[in-house]
Write a protein that holds these residues in place. Structure first.
Motif, PDB file in Angstrom:
ATOM      1  N   ARG A  32       0.824  -1.299  -0.091  1.00  8.78           N
ATOM      2  CA  ARG A  32      -0.048  -0.152  -0.086  1.00  8.78           C
ATOM      3  C   ARG A  32       0.851   1.327   0.072  1.00  8.78           C
ATOM      4  NH1 ARG A  32      -1.376  -1.647   5.142  1.00  8.78           N
ATOM      5  NH2 ARG A  32      -0.087  -3.451   4.547  1.00  8.78           N
ATOM      6  N   GLY A  33       0.762   2.181  -0.951  1.00 15.70           N
ATOM      7  CA  GLY A  33       1.458   3.140  -1.072  1.00 15.70           C
ATOM      8  C   GLY A  33       0.517   4.359  -0.607  1.00 15.70           C
ATOM      9  N   VAL A  34       1.187   5.360   0.126  1.00 13.49           N
ATOM     10  CA  VAL A  34       0.439   6.486   0.875  1.00 13.49           C
ATOM     11  C   VAL A  34       0.894   7.772   0.249  1.00 13.49           C
ATOM     12  CG1 VAL A  34      -0.480   7.338   3.020  1.00 13.49           C
ATOM     13  CG2 VAL A  34      -0.042   4.917   2.639  1.00 13.49           C
ATOM     14  N   VAL A  35       0.089   8.695  -0.075  1.00 16.47           N
ATOM     15  CA  VAL A  35       0.622  10.168  -0.414  1.00 16.47           C
ATOM     16  C   VAL A  35      -0.527  11.013   0.546  1.00 16.47           C
ATOM     17  CG1 VAL A  35       0.635  11.843  -2.123  1.00 16.47           C
ATOM     18  CG2 VAL A  35       1.029   9.416  -2.814  1.00 16.47           C
ATOM     19  N   PHE A  36       0.253  11.895   1.306  1.00  9.59           N
ATOM     20  CA  PHE A  36      -0.657  12.745   1.999  1.00  9.59           C
ATOM     21  C   PHE A  36      -0.775  14.121   1.360  1.00  9.59           C
ATOM     22  CE2 PHE A  36       1.084   9.669   5.154  1.00  9.59           C
ATOM     23  CZ  PHE A  36      -0.039   9.264   5.810  1.00  9.59           C
ATOM     24  N   GLN A  37      -1.467  15.194   2.384  1.00  9.60           N
ATOM     25  CA  GLN A  37      -1.516  16.492   1.689  1.00  9.60           C
ATOM     26  C   GLN A  37      -0.202  17.218   1.743  1.00  9.60           C
ATOM     27  OE1 GLN A  37      -3.547  20.323   3.388  1.00  9.60           O
ATOM     28  NE2 GLN A  37      -5.053  18.876   2.651  1.00  9.60           N
ATOM     29  N   HIS A  38       0.629  16.886   2.733  1.00  9.51           N
ATOM     30  CA  HIS A  38       1.860  17.365   2.816  1.00  9.51           C
ATOM     31  C   HIS A  38       2.815  16.296   2.643  1.00  9.51           C
ATOM     32  CE1 HIS A  38       0.167  21.310   3.950  1.00  9.51           C
ATOM     33  NE2 HIS A  38      -0.724  20.770   5.160  1.00  9.51           N
ATOM     34  N   PRO A  39       3.435  16.384   1.518  1.00 11.65           N
ATOM     35  CA  PRO A  39       4.573  15.004   1.293  1.00 11.65           C
ATOM     36  C   PRO A  39       5.528  14.815   2.212  1.00 11.65           C
ATOM     37  CG  PRO A  39       4.121  16.693  -0.523  1.00 11.65           C
ATOM     38  CD  PRO A  39       3.562  17.148   0.751  1.00 11.65           C
ATOM     39  N   PRO A  40       5.656  13.612   2.902  1.00  7.30           N
ATOM     40  CA  PRO A  40       6.687  13.426   3.772  1.00  7.30           C
ATOM     41  C   PRO A  40       7.954  12.733   3.199  1.00  7.30           C
ATOM     42  CG  PRO A  40       5.123  11.381   3.418  1.00  7.30           C
ATOM     43  CD  PRO A  40       4.510  12.622   2.475  1.00  7.30           C
ATOM     44  N   LEU A  41       8.647  14.034   2.494  1.00  6.02           N
ATOM     45  CA  LEU A  41      10.060  13.729   1.696  1.00  6.02           C
ATOM     46  C   LEU A  41      10.908  14.038   2.755  1.00  6.02           C
ATOM     47  CD1 LEU A  41       8.637  15.364  -1.697  1.00  6.02           C
ATOM     48  CD2 LEU A  41       8.759  12.760  -1.192  1.00  6.02           C
ATOM     49  N   TYR A  42      12.204  13.719   2.254  1.00 10.01           N
ATOM     50  CA  TYR A  42      13.529  14.009   2.842  1.00 10.01           C
ATOM     51  C   TYR A  42      14.017  15.317   2.438  1.00 10.01           C
ATOM     52  CZ  TYR A  42      13.017   9.525   4.881  1.00 10.01           C
ATOM     53  OH  TYR A  42      12.561   8.346   5.665  1.00 10.01           O
ATOM     54  N   GLU A  43      13.718  16.177   2.892  1.00  4.62           N
ATOM     55  CA  GLU A  43      13.943  17.606   2.385  1.00  4.62           C
ATOM     56  C   GLU A  43      15.437  17.963   2.070  1.00  4.62           C
ATOM     57  OE1 GLU A  43      12.092  20.520   2.017  1.00  4.62           O
ATOM     58  OE2 GLU A  43      10.308  19.643   2.754  1.00  4.62           O
ATOM     59  N   TRP A  44      16.754  17.255   2.433  1.00  2.25           N
ATOM     60  CA  TRP A  44      17.877  17.537   2.297  1.00  2.25           C
ATOM     61  C   TRP A  44      18.393  16.313   1.076  1.00  2.25           C
ATOM     62  CZ3 TRP A  44      15.495  15.471   6.700  1.00  2.25           C
ATOM     63  CH2 TRP A  44      15.963  14.194   7.128  1.00  2.25           C
ATOM     64  N   TYR A  45      17.280  15.608   0.611  1.00  6.63           N
ATOM     65  CA  TYR A  45      17.897  14.574  -0.441  1.00  6.63           C
ATOM     66  C   TYR A  45      17.264  15.275  -1.935  1.00  6.63           C
ATOM     67  CZ  TYR A  45      18.583  10.278   2.372  1.00  6.63           C
ATOM     68  OH  TYR A  45      19.199   9.146   3.173  1.00  6.63           O
ATOM     69  N   SER A  46      17.924  14.718  -2.800  1.00  6.05           N
ATOM     70  CA  SER A  46      17.252  15.079  -4.121  1.00  6.05           C
ATOM     71  C   SER A  46      16.254  14.196  -4.367  1.00  6.05           C
ATOM     72  CB  SER A  46      18.427  14.815  -5.168  1.00  6.05           C
ATOM     73  OG  SER A  46      18.596  13.310  -5.360  1.00  6.05           O
ATOM     74  N   VAL A  47      15.313  14.877  -5.412  1.00  5.97           N
ATOM     75  CA  VAL A  47      14.098  14.228  -5.989  1.00  5.97           C
ATOM     76  C   VAL A  47      14.401  12.741  -6.240  1.00  5.97           C
ATOM     77  CG1 VAL A  47      12.431  13.982  -7.703  1.00  5.97           C
ATOM     78  CG2 VAL A  47      12.896  16.302  -6.877  1.00  5.97           C
ATOM     79  N   ARG A  48      15.488  12.548  -6.910  1.00  7.03           N
ATOM     80  CA  ARG A  48      16.034  11.188  -7.313  1.00  7.03           C
ATOM     81  C   ARG A  48      16.050  10.183  -6.256  1.00  7.03           C
ATOM     82  NH1 ARG A  48      18.219   9.597 -11.952  1.00  7.03           N
ATOM     83  NH2 ARG A  48      18.925  11.924 -12.605  1.00  7.03           N
ATOM     84  N   LYS A  49      16.814  10.914  -5.105  1.00 11.69           N
ATOM     85  CA  LYS A  49      17.022   9.876  -3.876  1.00 11.69           C
ATOM     86  C   LYS A  49      15.810   9.601  -3.389  1.00 11.69           C
ATOM     87  CE  LYS A  49      22.050  10.984  -3.198  1.00 11.69           C
ATOM     88  NZ  LYS A  49      22.972  11.549  -1.984  1.00 11.69           N
ATOM     89  N   ASN A  50      14.706  10.717  -3.324  1.00 11.70           N
ATOM     90  CA  ASN A  50      13.663  10.425  -2.593  1.00 11.70           C
ATOM     91  C   ASN A  50      12.846   9.340  -3.210  1.00 11.70           C
ATOM     92  OD1 ASN A  50      12.452  12.274  -0.279  1.00 11.70           O
ATOM     93  ND2 ASN A  50      13.848  13.635  -1.353  1.00 11.70           N
ATOM     94  N   ILE A  51      12.894   9.380  -4.441  1.00  7.22           N
ATOM     95  CA  ILE A  51      12.107   8.195  -5.340  1.00  7.22           C
ATOM     96  C   ILE A  51      12.806   7.150  -5.001  1.00  7.22           C
ATOM     97  CG2 ILE A  51      11.259   7.560  -7.554  1.00  7.22           C
ATOM     98  CD1 ILE A  51      11.071  10.672  -8.262  1.00  7.22           C
ATOM     99  N   ALA A  52      14.093   6.989  -5.102  1.00  9.15           N
ATOM    100  CA  ALA A  52      14.790   5.671  -4.771  1.00  9.15           C
ATOM    101  C   ALA A  52      14.682   5.156  -3.634  1.00  9.15           C
ATOM    102  CB  ALA A  52      16.275   5.912  -5.385  1.00  9.15           C
ATOM    103  N   PHE A  53      14.257   5.857  -2.347  1.00  2.06           N
ATOM    104  CA  PHE A  53      14.411   5.415  -1.105  1.00  2.06           C
ATOM    105  C   PHE A  53      13.737   4.253  -0.638  1.00  2.06           C
ATOM    106  CE2 PHE A  53      13.425   5.446   3.547  1.00  2.06           C
ATOM    107  CZ  PHE A  53      14.662   5.821   3.989  1.00  2.06           C
ATOM    108  N   GLY A  54      12.649   3.922  -1.389  1.00  2.00           N
ATOM    109  CA  GLY A  54      11.768   2.789  -0.988  1.00  2.00           C
ATOM    110  C   GLY A  54      12.433   1.651  -1.450  1.00  2.00           C
ATOM    111  N   PRO A  55      12.788   1.415  -2.901  1.00  2.00           N
ATOM    112  CA  PRO A  55      13.390   0.245  -3.230  1.00  2.00           C
ATOM    113  C   PRO A  55      14.773   0.080  -2.721  1.00  2.00           C
ATOM    114  CG  PRO A  55      12.685   1.655  -5.161  1.00  2.00           C
ATOM    115  CD  PRO A  55      12.471   2.349  -3.825  1.00  2.00           C
TER     116      PRO A  55
END
Length: 268
Positions: free
Chosen positions: A91-114
Motif C-alpha cells: 500500500r502506497g500512501v500520499v498525504f496533503q503534505h508530502p513526507p519527503l526528505y528535504e535534504w535529499y534530491s528528488v532522485r534519492k527520494n524516489i529511490a529510497f523505498g527500493p
C-alpha cells in the motif's frame, strides 16, 4: 445507492480489499462514539474510489487503517484475502503534505523505498528514471526537495509511492493545499497515471467536483460514527480521457450528481 453498472462491474472485477464490520474507537473504555462503525465494503482492482463526507466523519481514520497505521478495534480488513497488520509495500500512501526528505534530491527520494527493500542498484536506477518521466520531473531529478514548488513535491511523493508497485495507492487530500491551477494539473496527472497503469486508487477529498472528475466510484460517509451512506459509480473521468475534454463537468448529469452529493453531506 447502486445500479446495473455497479452490479455488472462487481461480478467481473477482482476483489482487492474487503472490510467486514470494520470499527475503530479511539476511546476504547469510554462512552464516546467510535470514529468509524461497522463498515462493510469491498474495493475492486482498477477502481478509482473517491471518499467524501463532513469533517470528522472518519475518512482519514479509514485510510489509516487501510495503510496499516492504525489497527481496528472491531471487524477485519483484508488485502488479497490476507488481514492487514501493519505497514508494508503493498500500500502506497500520499498525504496533503508530502513526507519527503528535504535534504535529499528528488532522485534519492524516489529511490529510497527500493533501496530499503535491497533492490539491485541497476534496477533502481532504471525504475527511478521511469517514474521521474511518469510524473514529469526528469529535468528536476537533482533538485533538493526544499527547492521544489508544492506541485512538484506532490509529483515526487506520487513517484515515491508508485515505484514500490503497491496494490493500491491511498491518497489523503493530496491536492488540498495547492493553488487552483496546480491542482487541476495534478488531477490530470493522477487521472492519466490511473488510466495508463490500471492502479487501484483510494482518494479522500472535500471537493465534490474533484471527486466526480477523478473517481469511477464515489463513497459518501456520515457524521461520526462514520458509516457509508452512499456508494455509486461515476463515469466522468473516463469521458474526460476518452474525449480529451472537460465538457463533462458542464453536463446536466454532472450537475445532478454534484447536487446529490452536496445534499447528502449537508444533511449530516
Amino acid at each position: 445507492m447502486t445500479d446495473g453498472f455497479v452490479k455488472n462491474f462487481f461480478e467481473t472485477a477482482n476483489e482487492l480489499i474487503s472490510m467486514d464490520s470494520l470499527t475503530l474507537a479511539y476511546d476504547k473504555g469510554g462512552d464516546a462514539a467510535p470514529a468509524i462503525d461497522k463498515i462493510n465494503l469491498n474495493i475492486y482492482r482498477g477502481e478509482f474510489v473517491c471518499v467524501m463526507g463532513p469533517s470528522g466523519c472518519g475518512k482519514s481514520t479509514l485510510l489509516n487503517i487501510l495503510a496499516g497505521f492504525l489497527s481496528p478495534t472491531g471487524g477485519t480488513v483484508k488485502l488479497n484475502q490476507k488481514e492487514i497488520k501493519g505497514i508494508d509495500a503493498h500500500r502506497g500512501v500520499v498525504f496533503q503534505h508530502p513526507p519527503l526528505y528535504e535534504w535529499y534530491s528528488v532522485r534519492k527520494n524516489i529511490a529510497f523505498g527500493p533501496m530499503m527493500q535491497k533492490v539491485p542498484k541497476k534496477k533502481i536506477a532504471e525504475e527511478v528514471e521511469t517514474y521521474l518521466a511518469k510524473v514529469g520531473l526528469t529535468d528536476f531529478a537533482e533538485k533538493k526537495v526544499y527547492e521544489l514548488s508544492g506541485g512538484m513535491k506532490q509529483r515526487a511523493a506520487i513517484a515515491s509511492a508508485l515505484i514500490n508497485n503497491p496494490d493500491i495507492l491511498l491518497m489523503d487530500e493530496p491536492f488540498g493545499a495547492l493553488d487552483a491551477l496546480t491542482r487541476e494539473q495534478m488531477q490530470d496527472l493522477i487521472r492519466k497515471i490511473w488510466w495508463n497503469t490500471g492502479k487501484t486508487i483510494f482518494f479522500i477529498t472535500h471537493d465534490v467536483d474533484e471527486a466526480l472528475l477523478l473517481g469511477t466510484r464515489i463513497l459518501v460517509m456520515s457524521r461520526r460514527p462514520g458509516k457509508i451512506i452512499a456508494d455509486f459509480p461515476a463515469h466522468f473521468t473516463k469521458e474526460f480521457i476518452e474525449e480529451n475534454s472537460d465538457d463533462a463537468r458542464y453536463t446536466e448529469a454532472f450537475h445532478q450528481k454534484r447536487k446529490y452529493i452536496l445534499g447528502l453531506i449537508n444533511e449530516q
